[in-house]
Design an enzyme around this catalytic site. Structure first.
Site, short mmCIF file in Angstrom:
data_model
loop_
_atom_site.label_atom_id
_atom_site.label_comp_id
_atom_site.label_asym_id
_atom_site.label_seq_id
_atom_site.Cartn_x
_atom_site.Cartn_y
_atom_site.Cartn_z
CB VAL A 1 -3.08 -0.92 6.78
CG1 VAL A 1 -3.50 -1.83 7.73
CG2 VAL A 1 -3.40 -1.32 5.40
CB SER B 1 -0.52 7.76 5.17
OG SER B 1 -1.16 8.61 4.47
CB CYS C 1 -0.95 -0.01 1.13
SG CYS C 1 -1.92 1.61 1.34
CE LYS D 1 -8.74 -5.22 6.39
NZ LYS D 1 -9.87 -4.14 6.09
#
Length: 256
Positions: A77, A90, A37, A64
């Site tokens: 995530v 992020s 990712c 998960k």
């Protein structure tokens, strides 16, 4: 339609796998990641740049773990667990690391208030202009739309390149602007191969900047072998990806 679980490599490979191996011991900060990712790589780059102790945990997007969903019901995530509490997204995480670990240097947000605000302006530009343009180009199926989106991306990158003081955005100082953009730079080979993209078409300044980002140790150390990205990005190239970002691009919404 999603890619079956077995078609996605389960863990980081290459240099990134070596980085993961160094971060298996329990720490106050647990970093929940998906090796493939680009948003994860932003936070990962920041952790590596600053030498912050962290424990790396890979999250299987199809399976998960119960504990991960308990602390982070959205199941997104990157995420971190810090002293038993969870955070995600992020860019928010990179700023959190600045506040939670001020003793670890170098900082990726400048101390000077004006420069810090200036950095945030261009991080916002990357998130709202360059990243969506890149994703629109990758997902576009119509040849005319591809041409349109390719030019949109090149224009956006050229504008950023005009602000670069070199070798990084602020000059010698590696900052949050660089962190925000780098994961898309190391994945631009996908557009080179499939969408007619070339860094040099965004101008010499941008090309030199992108080349420098791609060579940064923290970027290299958080990048897996290219071959294992292919099954993932094939979904985007066919516009079949079901990530929240892909859905947003398809529906003309802001990327979450």
């Amino acid at each position: 339609m999603g890619v079956p679980d077995e078609h996605i490599h389960p863990v980081a490979t290459g240099v990134a796998a070596q980085t993961v191996a160094k971060h298996q011991e329990p720490q106050d900060l647990i970093f929940y990641a998906g090796w493939f990712c680009p948003y994860v790589q932003r936070t990962w780059i920041a952790l590596e740049e600053r030498g912050i102790p962290y424990q790396y945990k890979e999250v299987n997007p199809y399976k998960k773990e119960k504990h991960f969903l308990e602390i982070n019901p959205k199941g997104l995530v990157p995420a971190v667990e810090y002293q038993g509490k969870a955070l995600y997204k992020s860019l928010i995480l990179t700023e959190f690391l600045e506040d939670a670990y001020p003793e670890y240097k170098p900082n990726i947000l400048p101390k000077d208030p004006y420069t810090r605000a200036y950095v945030r302006i261009w991080v916002d530009y990357i998130s709202k202009t360059i990243v969506p343009a890149s994703m629109r180009l990758t997902q576009a199926q119509d040849p005319e739309k591809r041409k349109e989106y390719l030019q949109e991306l090149l224009n956006a990158q050229r504008k950023l390149g005009e602000q670069v003081k070199g070798p990084y955005f602020l000059g010698e100082e590696f900052s949050l602007v660089d962190v925000a953009l780098a994961p898309w730079i190391v994945r631009d080979w996908i557009s080179v191969k499939h969408r007619g993209y070339r860094r040099e078409d965004a101008g010499e300044a941008f090309k030199n900047y992108a080349d420098n980002l791609a060579k940064r140790p923290s970027v290299i150390n958080t990048s897996s072998d290219e071959e294992h990205y292919i099954p993932i990005y094939d979904r985007y190239l066919r516009d079949e990806a079901q990530s929240e970002a892909a859905k947003a691009v398809r529906q003309g919404r802001d990327i979450p």
